[in-house]
Write a protein that holds these residues in place. Sequence first.
Motif, mmCIF file in Angstrom:
data_model
loop_
_atom_site.group_PDB
_atom_site.id
_atom_site.type_symbol
_atom_site.label_atom_id
_atom_site.label_comp_id
_atom_site.label_asym_id
_atom_site.label_seq_id
_atom_site.Cartn_x
_atom_site.Cartn_y
_atom_site.Cartn_z
ATOM 1 N N ALA A 223 0.927 -1.215 0.018
ATOM 2 C CA ALA A 223 0.167 0.139 0.162
ATOM 3 C C ALA A 223 0.857 1.561 0.216
ATOM 4 O O ALA A 223 0.378 2.210 -1.160
ATOM 5 N N ASP A 224 1.771 1.314 0.845
ATOM 6 C CA ASP A 224 2.955 2.261 0.505
ATOM 7 C C ASP A 224 3.345 2.461 -0.844
ATOM 8 O O ASP A 224 3.391 3.685 -1.230
ATOM 9 N N THR B 185 -6.842 15.535 0.857
ATOM 10 C CA THR B 185 -6.782 13.978 1.497
ATOM 11 C C THR B 185 -6.866 12.994 0.138
ATOM 12 O O THR B 185 -8.040 12.571 -0.411
ATOM 13 N N LYS B 186 -5.871 12.972 -0.660
ATOM 14 C CA LYS B 186 -5.511 12.119 -2.163
ATOM 15 C C LYS B 186 -6.080 10.670 -1.781
ATOM 16 O O LYS B 186 -6.665 10.040 -2.756
ATOM 17 N N TYR B 187 -5.243 9.959 -0.497
ATOM 18 C CA TYR B 187 -5.492 8.746 -0.321
ATOM 19 C C TYR B 187 -6.575 8.301 0.631
ATOM 20 O O TYR B 187 -5.679 8.504 1.859
ATOM 21 N N ILE B 188 -7.160 6.985 0.868
ATOM 22 C CA ILE B 188 -7.716 6.746 1.704
ATOM 23 C C ILE B 188 -6.778 4.924 1.861
ATOM 24 O O ILE B 188 -7.701 4.380 0.666
ATOM 25 N N LYS B 189 -6.116 4.672 3.242
ATOM 26 C CA LYS B 189 -5.554 3.539 3.088
ATOM 27 C C LYS B 189 -6.277 2.614 4.465
ATOM 28 O O LYS B 189 -6.716 3.246 4.923
ATOM 29 N N PHE B 190 -6.794 1.755 4.031
ATOM 30 C CA PHE B 190 -7.370 0.547 5.175
ATOM 31 C C PHE B 190 -6.748 -0.445 5.345
ATOM 32 O O PHE B 190 -7.151 -1.688 5.412
ATOM 33 N N GLY B 191 -5.093 -0.480 4.985
ATOM 34 C CA GLY B 191 -5.225 -1.990 4.904
ATOM 35 C C GLY B 191 -3.877 -1.835 4.143
ATOM 36 O O GLY B 191 -3.113 -0.750 3.954
ATOM 37 N N ALA B 192 -2.550 -3.025 4.578
ATOM 38 C CA ALA B 192 -1.157 -3.081 3.284
ATOM 39 C C ALA B 192 -0.858 -3.244 1.992
ATOM 40 O O ALA B 192 -0.085 -3.301 2.010
ATOM 41 N N GLU B 193 -2.273 -3.682 1.724
ATOM 42 C CA GLU B 193 -1.923 -4.403 -0.192
ATOM 43 C C GLU B 193 -2.286 -3.202 -0.603
ATOM 44 O O GLU B 193 -3.446 -2.169 -0.417
ATOM 45 N N ALA B 194 -1.727 -3.502 -1.673
ATOM 46 C CA ALA B 194 -1.498 -2.280 -2.811
ATOM 47 C C ALA B 194 -3.475 -2.088 -3.239
ATOM 48 O O ALA B 194 -3.467 -1.225 -3.782
ATOM 49 N N GLY B 195 -3.974 -2.962 -3.468
ATOM 50 C CA GLY B 195 -5.371 -2.786 -3.444
ATOM 51 C C GLY B 195 -6.147 -2.700 -2.590
ATOM 52 O O GLY B 195 -7.680 -2.166 -2.301
ATOM 53 N N GLN B 196 -5.941 -2.023 -1.201
ATOM 54 C CA GLN B 196 -6.984 -1.279 -0.131
ATOM 55 C C GLN B 196 -5.986 -0.284 -0.366
ATOM 56 O O GLN B 196 -6.065 0.166 1.065
#
Length: 812
Positions: A559-560, A639-650
Amino acid sequence: MNQKFNLKNLAPHILAVVVFIIINVVMYWPLFLENKTLNQNDILQGAGANQEIIEHREATGEEALWTNGMFSGMPAYLINVQWSGELTKHIRKVISFGLPSPANHTFVAMLAFYILLLVFRVNPYLAIAGGFAYGLNTFFLISVEAGHIWKVAAISYMPLVLAGIVLTFRKKYLLGFVLTALAMALEISSNHYQITYYLLFIVLIFGVFKLIDAIKNKTLPEFGKTIGILIIAVLLGIGANIGKIWTAYEYGKYSIRGQAVLSSNTQSTGGLDRDYAFAWSNGIWEPLTFLIPNFYGGASQEEVSMNSKLAEGLRKQGAGSGQIRSFVKSVPTYWGDQPFTSGPYYLGAIAIFLFVLGILVVKGPVKWWLVIASVLGIVLSWGDNFEAFNYFMFDYFPGYNKFRSVSMTVTIPFLCMPLLGFIGLQKLIDEDWNKTKKSLFYAAGVVAGLCLIFIAGSFMMRFRGTVDPQLGDQAWLVDLIRDQRASMMRGDAFRSLIFVVLAAAVIYFMGENKIKKYTAILLIAGLILVDYIPVAKRYLNDENFKRDVKGSFFAKSQADERILQDDGHYRVLNLNNPFNEARTSYYHSSIGGYHGAKMRRYQDLIEYHLQSEINELIEGLRAGNTDFSDFDVINMLNTKYIKFGAEAGQVIVNQAALGNAWFVRNLQKVNTPDEAIEALGNIDTENTAVINSSEFTVAENSFMDGTIELDSYAPNQLEYSSKNADKGLAVFSEVYYPKGWKAYIDGKEVEILQVNYVLRALEIPAGEHEVVFKFEPQAYYIGNKIMMGSSIVLILLLLGSLFYSVKKSKVV
């Protein structure tokens, strides 16, 4: 003639340093021998918060002073700022003998308490034992384990400050002045003003007794002279840190520890919310953990033996070995009043015994000073469990409402109680044994009697914990856990009883000349180590040390990686506990973060808008909705990115984010902050901005559109290019802070407006322009120069006093 310099006189001091180093190697041996580091949550969160600042320093050689890493932007003063004028950092390295953190803080704590005991004329070898008691108590070491490094650093220097003050009152003016100034400089440089504030309580009580003594003996002029010398010493110590103090004070007014902005906030007079400040309050009986570590069941969750009655009870209920092993690793044994605890505050059975002995054998103001201070610290730690006194202190005592976690006031008794104890033991050694041995019997009887009472009481107490209802209707399991709590209390009460009896026996046989004095002192020191280290190892042990802790914690996720493909300036919302984590800040600018002194207005924004928008956003995502155009506050923060996990698809790209800056067409004027934050929830932030017209004057209500782009980004400098056909109002997705930010249009300084409750805006004339924001706080630049000057004076005084002392020790 003065005596010649004698190496023999230095022997106990050299021994003290060597022994303290050895003990620290034992306590932290994975740090020294296995290349491991402590897995400290607060240190890791701090590393996340620090990263942008460190990267800027390494790239440019200058201090950022501001970071966008957390909470959409905040001053870096209380996060990570290096001061070129802070020369005392070199002294810190010298007196800690270059030991790595956190062993250096434990070493300094031991050494400082050793010096304080020497000032009170305690035998140097006995003072070594005192150093063990101060540096190895669980309050200190649990703070180390948690990563509260600034706190433990401040605690470690407290005895040095007291030593300097006492020496000055004994007319050792030069030594007392230099030691007080140096110790205050080191104490303040630790950057934990809450601990320094508690030190002030101890000093004030000491000063009251000295004033009373001066009045009685008619020595007020001498008292005034001493106070004058100490004031100059303290001012010099403050001067060596004035930049830190100035910036912290300046920022404090705008943080959650300053005055409320909204009238709906009950803390309108400034300071923290009372419920927040008293969230961690000791129960009335919780100080009994000073004597019996497992009185309240230890930490919130403790590992219990597979051979315990709890494990046996689980077997009888049909649980398998795997289930039992899993359950006993984290049993909810704590049954006290705090919402969470990493472990009990264990002062030491022998230290408590010696404290009672000190009360009985020490006479005069010293005893009452230390007793009153100890009692005050305990009463303050009760927080909202003793409202009558503590609410009064919170509401009326200057500065007291700036600090949270009042259980931390146990810092006071953890210094004062062992100090009185070792002074008392020294007095017992020095005086006629036939007159003092009754005091030994009384002290041993009182403390051992308490242990016996709780051994017996463990069979009758109910041991009800606040977590018990969460176990549902499993009454049998609750009963097993309560039996385990009783067993833990009983075991530690018996353990403390043994140490009290053994210490009393050693002192008794010394008094009866059955044991030589130095053998007895060695035995006392040994008993203290055997008492403290096993309890400390319950909470600071080999399992706390890991290899490459930082690398593992901040390992770059998919995700990062996906987000970092964007090399622009944007912000990220981590939906996983966003306002209590700073891992996101290691790689990205975050709208969340982890800090105890975030900006007051930003906290208001979280409570009034951000949290509700985040909850609504999560519900929308669960329903498959990725249209974020209605989340006006989230969008205005870029807030350009919403992150809800460690995977690229998250990771979700927020197409509705408003970017780094934009022109609005309408300006809605309100008259109060309350109206501003309320209006913010009812506007389209892309086209309209809200301004408090009672603070900022803008003639127009509507503007023409235009374009504005961010050309260059650094934490402390942002450069934009704008183009607009007519006068426009540009809103920037940057947090407004009045102390240090300056704005320039084509090189000419212009006023920065505060809009949308937390953001910046500029009136921009028609045409093409270069817009620049620079963060240039005078508190830093001026303060740094004063620090440099004060530090040079302090170091010269230190070197001069050392030279004078050595010269005086030679034959003249």
